[in-house]
Design a protein around this motif. Sequence first.
Motif, PDB file in Angstrom:
ATOM      1  N   GLU A  56      -9.566   1.489   4.778  1.00  0.00           N
ATOM      2  CA  GLU A  56      -8.435   0.918   4.686  1.00  0.00           C
ATOM      3  C   GLU A  56      -7.568   1.068   6.142  1.00  0.00           C
ATOM      4  O   GLU A  56      -7.928   2.228   6.802  1.00  0.00           O
ATOM      5  CB  GLU A  56      -7.684   1.136   3.587  1.00  0.00           C
ATOM      6  CG  GLU A  56      -8.017   0.385   2.241  1.00  0.00           C
ATOM      7  CD  GLU A  56      -7.043   0.715   1.108  1.00  0.00           C
ATOM      8  OE1 GLU A  56      -5.899   1.241   1.634  1.00  0.00           O
ATOM      9  OE2 GLU A  56      -7.500   0.502   0.211  1.00  0.00           O
ATOM     10  N   ARG A  84       0.825  -1.308  -0.094  1.00  0.00           N
ATOM     11  CA  ARG A  84      -0.085   0.140  -0.051  1.00  0.00           C
ATOM     12  C   ARG A  84       0.904   1.381   0.124  1.00  0.00           C
ATOM     13  O   ARG A  84       0.505   2.187  -0.575  1.00  0.00           O
ATOM     14  CB  ARG A  84      -1.069  -0.250   1.272  1.00  0.00           C
ATOM     15  CG  ARG A  84      -1.789   1.192   1.289  1.00  0.00           C
ATOM     16  CD  ARG A  84      -2.710   1.086   2.695  1.00  0.00           C
ATOM     17  NE  ARG A  84      -3.710   2.077   2.889  1.00  0.00           N
ATOM     18  CZ  ARG A  84      -3.184   3.090   3.882  1.00  0.00           C
ATOM     19  NH1 ARG A  84      -2.083   2.857   4.338  1.00  0.00           N
ATOM     20  NH2 ARG A  84      -3.985   4.234   4.033  1.00  0.00           N
ATOM     21  N   SER A 132     -11.973   3.025   0.152  1.00  0.00           N
ATOM     22  CA  SER A 132     -10.434   3.548   0.365  1.00  0.00           C
ATOM     23  C   SER A 132     -10.368   4.060   2.043  1.00  0.00           C
ATOM     24  O   SER A 132      -9.330   4.081   2.622  1.00  0.00           O
ATOM     25  CB  SER A 132     -10.434   4.793  -0.604  1.00  0.00           C
ATOM     26  OG  SER A 132     -10.471   4.168  -1.999  1.00  0.00           O
TER      27      SER A 132
END
Length: 585
Positions: free
Chosen positions: A496, A474, A493
């Motif tokens: 996360e 990531r 999004s």
Amino acid sequence: MSEPDQMGVEHNLLDKDNPFRILEDSLASFPSDHSLTSSAEFRSTSAAPGSSPSRSSFSSRSTATSSDRVTWGNICPHGVITSGFKSPPKTRVLRAGHSDYGYGSIINPRKIIQDELQSGDDAFKKGQYIEALEGYDRVLRMKPKSVTCRISRADTLVQLGRFEEALREYHVAYKLEQGNVTVHHRLSLFYLRLGVVDIAEMHMSLTSSEYKGDLSVKIEKVKGHLINSGNARRCDSWKAALREVDAVIATGADTSRSILAFRAEMLLQLNRLEQAEETFSKAIELDSKLPTLAKFLGMEPEAYVCAVHAQIEMAMGRFENAVAAADRAHRVDRFNDEISAIQTNVRLTSMARLNGNIHYREKQYSEACDQYNIGLKYARSNACLLSNLAACHWQLGNWEKCIEICDQVLQIRPGYIKALLRRAESFAKLEKWAESVRDYEAAMKVFPENAKIVQALSHAQIALRKSQGEDVSRMISATEVKDITSAEHFQESISESGASVVYFMEPSNAECIQISPFVNSLCTSFPLVIFLKVDISQHPLIAKTENVHVLPSFIIYKNGNKVKEMICPLKHVLQSWVEYYNFSD
């Protein structure tokens, strides 16, 4: 002009019994525009003394040419001024802003001087020194020999830092009245400030007993601390010498170039370079023409100041300036051994540094190391030479040695950016990522927008997380701001793990256009934070759901939860919050 003309008109028209009254008979029928041709003709046509001139005598004079006429003036019948001849009104106030001194041109100059002097004294007490100086100047224009005003003017110049003018003014007052105890008191204090204790003692002896006690104590303290500071310097006891010279300045000797230069030298020996440079800048601001001691630490005072200047310039890496200052010191006092030694050391250090730079450019790193080490024999704590030596070891792959030398440099100059970056790079080569990240973050505070530092920091942060067993996929992908394509994409999004910064914007908005490049740089600088971008013209429902009404807006989410909201933030505010969440767990 003939002799009778020079004598003028005789005053035989006046009645002797009443000299302030003009004879009526002689003027009763005389027209106002008639003139005299000359005083001689007047005598020939006038009657005997005491009698009145006849009408025929006046009529005969009327035939004279206009070029020979002399105007009679404002002579009226009966000696009374009629309308049209009124005298101008009398002025009562003679000087604007001052008291009424009566009619006419009679003033009281002593009162004016007292008022101006009091005005200057009042301004001085209020700290308005420019206004006070102007008031004293006005007094001296009226009374240039006023000793009191001269002393007050000199005191004001001292407060303005115009010391040479102040000393000149004190001496003028001294010449005007050599026995004035106040003048001697001021001169004693002034020479004490200059550190010239022998002249201060001489003036102290000529002042009154009420001043002598305090002055005597101060002078003895300054003399004692100066002796102690010199002894401590000879023993290389820099802290003790600094303590003593600080005591000298605190006692009152704060306007001496030599004493301030001495303090700067002690700070330099203690590796407090910034403070040393600041103190020395105060010393050179003082006029070199001010009186000083005949010798200071056995050297000419001006030569000593130049020698300290040379050492500070060399420590700051300005070697050419250092050589020039050392040469100047030697010219002033060429027979002093210490001055000669300083000049030699500065020249040899500068030459070694120059030779080392030549070898470094030729990529002859071992030879460059040798030259820098030669220079360090004469200047053991020179941060520039040490930094150059560290660069040579970095090029030779001696990472541990490079880190060791950089540690020395940063002890001398904590903010030296070259040494900081070189140490960070060496830690990275040794895969000591925590230390590397620490140094890069310190460098980022100095140069927050430097692209190379930002990139190196990002790499070190990713490597550190990877070495700790974390998933860095990531982080590796977080090199640019991601566009949100749908509401589902938005929720996914921000949910996360870690922190996400959502940038609500519109391409046509002027403030968004201005801040967008900065958001991109933050994304590169802080790879542990995910940056998302929502164009509200394409996704108005997301903006409505998140209650965004003003652009640009930033919302920080942590594990799907909103933790911070900022509307039109300043750049440094936005960066501080991103930095906070970049390192928070």
